[in-house]
Design an enzyme around this catalytic site. Structure first.
Site, PDB file in Angstrom:
ATOM      1  N   GLY A  61       0.802  -1.222   0.000  1.00  0.00           N
ATOM      2  CA  GLY A  61       0.000   0.000   0.000  1.00  0.00           C
ATOM      3  C   GLY A  61       0.832   1.269   0.000  1.00  0.00           C
ATOM      4  N   SER A  62       0.240   2.347   0.501  1.00  0.00           N
ATOM      5  CA  SER A  62       0.850   3.676   0.410  1.00  0.00           C
ATOM      6  C   SER A  62       2.069   3.807   1.312  1.00  0.00           C
ATOM      7  CB  SER A  62      -0.180   4.727   0.810  1.00  0.00           C
ATOM      8  OG  SER A  62       0.448   5.973   0.991  1.00  0.00           O
ATOM      9  N   THR A  63       3.068   4.570   0.825  1.00  0.00           N
ATOM     10  CA  THR A  63       4.254   4.852   1.644  1.00  0.00           C
ATOM     11  C   THR A  63       3.900   5.728   2.842  1.00  0.00           C
ATOM     12  OG1 THR A  63       4.814   6.748   0.270  1.00  0.00           O
ATOM     13  CG2 THR A  63       5.895   4.686  -0.272  1.00  0.00           C
TER      14      THR A  63
END
EC number: 4.2.1.182
Lengths: 130, 406
Positions: A61-63
């Site tokens: 997923g997102s950093t």
């Protein structure tokens, strides 16, 4: 049983394992206020990461997920240590800014939820304590 | 897909075993906390990433571009981290700009302003754009960078021939503070070679065509380095959009175009996998985004942020259209480009036809579902994100959007 991986973030911890068989997303997947896993795709949904030795194959997923680990630590809901098969940017950066010991390169299929683990984030050693 | 030989070189791939990174004496001191807590934490991030990805050392960077700006994305957790970092004395040591912010209600904007203020206190030039290269932050060939906006990363690597990995927000901030980044991935010559040749078997004409090609390849390829044959882009904006769409639907951070981009001559190794893309694949993507006009309540141009030429084109098309749009048109762009559009009179024309130029923001990182349910755009990247948020999308050429919109 002793497993040896690579220590990524220093620090020692002992506690109960919470094992996810699937990659874990922190942004939108873990509630930073309570530490409870909310990711609908997770096999440990509804469990809390707080005070556990959190074990999963890798982050996804997102950093921005790194900031969720930071928030968990600020709220006192962070895991005591993290064990992964493969360290990537999200979990590595999150563990550093949150000060959570991190060991990578461990075959996580050998670990089960409920096991008592001793983790050394420097030597990369994970010991199953009976 | 025709496979000639299987050189499966995917990057960056974490290397768990291997020697720790070499550090200079000064870097050792920084890691030991000699220069304060903020530098120490930043060094810890860079060293851990270097070890994870098998870097041999840290290398100096020329500039940084930081993601993790929108309040919608980073939330209270991100604000808390940034505030603690600022209070620990964090300052950037190289030229640094920001990704776009979000727009929302009053409370949202209040929190958004707080984030911008924190970055400013770290010494960041708080111009918030995904196209820093159209203004403040234009690298040159061969520069090492730590950029974290996927379309800007693709532009810098592919079109300019600068070198950056796809950084995350905190890792680009850490690099900006230390002024260095671990030497791995796209900083290394070997990893910049093509891993797949893409033979384009249809003539690409518009910005939309490049959107569609990028969208398709991002979905099809992995973290490859594609090498395009038979691609004759007329404008820089088209390549910008190709890279942006590939980086949105996939994780491609570098591509080469035969005869066009700066590293194409050295990009090919002996045997590389070859694939073909024709009109059919492109049409297949376009058909996914064919929402009727009656379900569209806003138009977006400028994903990534519009260039002056794109803005000029909109102004000219609106004049040809001759009557105002009944639904709002948003053009997102950088402050630098808007200043030019204002001076040249394009902004005034666009406003007359119910359009607005928005600077420093991105609708993709804004709570846009609260206001709109259907968006028309010419950007494959925007189409991808809006549809993933559950919005209806119409993807078409700028000319058709301006002429056919209600």
């Amino acid at each position: 049983m002793k497993l040896r991986g690579k220590g990524i973030v220093k620090g020692k911890a002992e506690g109960t394992a919470l094992v996810s068989r699937k990659p874990l997303s922190f942004l939108g997947g873990v509630d930073p206020e309570t530490g409870i896993i909310t990711d609908v795709e997770s096999d440990i949904r509804g469990e809390s990461v707080a005070g556990k030795i959190l074990v999963f194959p890798r982050g996804k997923g997102s950093t921005v997920g790194s900031y969720v680990l930071y928030a968990l630590a600020k709220n006192g809901k962070a895991p005591k240590a993290i064990i992964v098969e493969e360290a990537e940017t999200i979990v590595t950066v999150g563990a550093i800014i949150a000060g959570i010991p991190l060991v990578a390169g461990i075959d996580v299929s050998k670990l089960r939820s409920g096991m008592r683990l001793r983790v050394d984030g420097e030597s990369g050693e994970v010991e199953v304590v009976d | 897909m025709v496979v000639e030989t299987g050189i499966a070189f995917k990057l960056p791939h974490p290397k768990i075993l291997g020697d720790p990174m070499y550090l200079t004496k000064e870097e050792e001191l920084a890691l030991a906390g000699e220069y304060g807590y903020a530098v120490q934490k930043a060094m810890e991030i860079l060293v851990a990433l270097g070890d994870v990805y098998g870097a041999d050392r840290l290398i100096p960077i020329k500039s940084a571009q930081i993601a993790g700006v929108s309040y919608k994305n980073i939330g209270e957790a991100g604000i808390e981290f940034l505030r603690d970092f600022v209070e620990a004395g964090a300052k950037v040591s190289v030229y640094t700009t920001l990704n776009p912010a979000g727009i929302g209600d009053e409370e949202f904007m209040d929190r958004q302003a707080e984030i911008i203020k924190l970055y400013r206190r770290m010494g960041v030039d708080v111009t918030a754009t995904c196209t820093p290269y159209y203004g403040a932050n234009l690298p040159k060939f061969g520069d090492h960078l730590a950029w974290s906006e996927s379309s800007a990363v693709s532009f810098a690597n592919s079109i300019i021939g600068a070198r950056t990995n796809r950084e995350g927000g905190p890792s680009s901030l850490a690099a900006a503070i230390v002024g260095k980044t671990p030497n791995y991935g796209l900083h290394i010559n070997e990893n910049r070679k093509a891993t797949v040749v893409v033979e384009v078997e249809t003539e690409l004409k518009s910005f939309l065509d490049y959107s569609l090609l990028g969208y398709h390849l991002g979905k099809t390829l992995e973290s490859d380095v594609p090498y395009f044959r038979n691609l004759k882009p007329e404008r820089l904006d088209q390549l910008k959009e190709l890279g942006a769409s590939m980086a949105a639907t996939g994780s491609i951070a570098l591509y080469h175009v035969e005869g066009e981009t700066p590293e194409w001559k050295t990009a090919i190794r002996d045997k590389v996998e070859r694939i073909q893309v024709g009109r059919e694949e492109l049409e297949d993507i376009r058909e996914r985004f064919d929402t009727e006009w009656r379900e569209i309540d806003a138009i977006l141009i400028g994903c990534p942020h519009a260039s002056l030429m794109e803005i000029k084109e909109v102004a000219e098309l609106l004049k040809m259209r001759g009557k105002p749009l009944r639904i709002p048109l948003f053009i997102t762009t950088s402050r630098a480009v808007k200043a030019l559009a204002d001076a040249l009179g394009y902004t005034e024309v666009i406003e007359r036809y119910n359009g607005r130029l928005l600077t420093d923001v991105c609708l993709v990182v804004s709570p846009i579902r609260d206001w709109y349910s259907g968006i028309a755009t010419n950007s494959g990247k925007a189409a991808f994100y809006f549809s993933s948020f559950g919005l209806k999308v119409r993807l078409d050429d700028m000319e058709k959007l301006m002429m056919e919109a209600p």
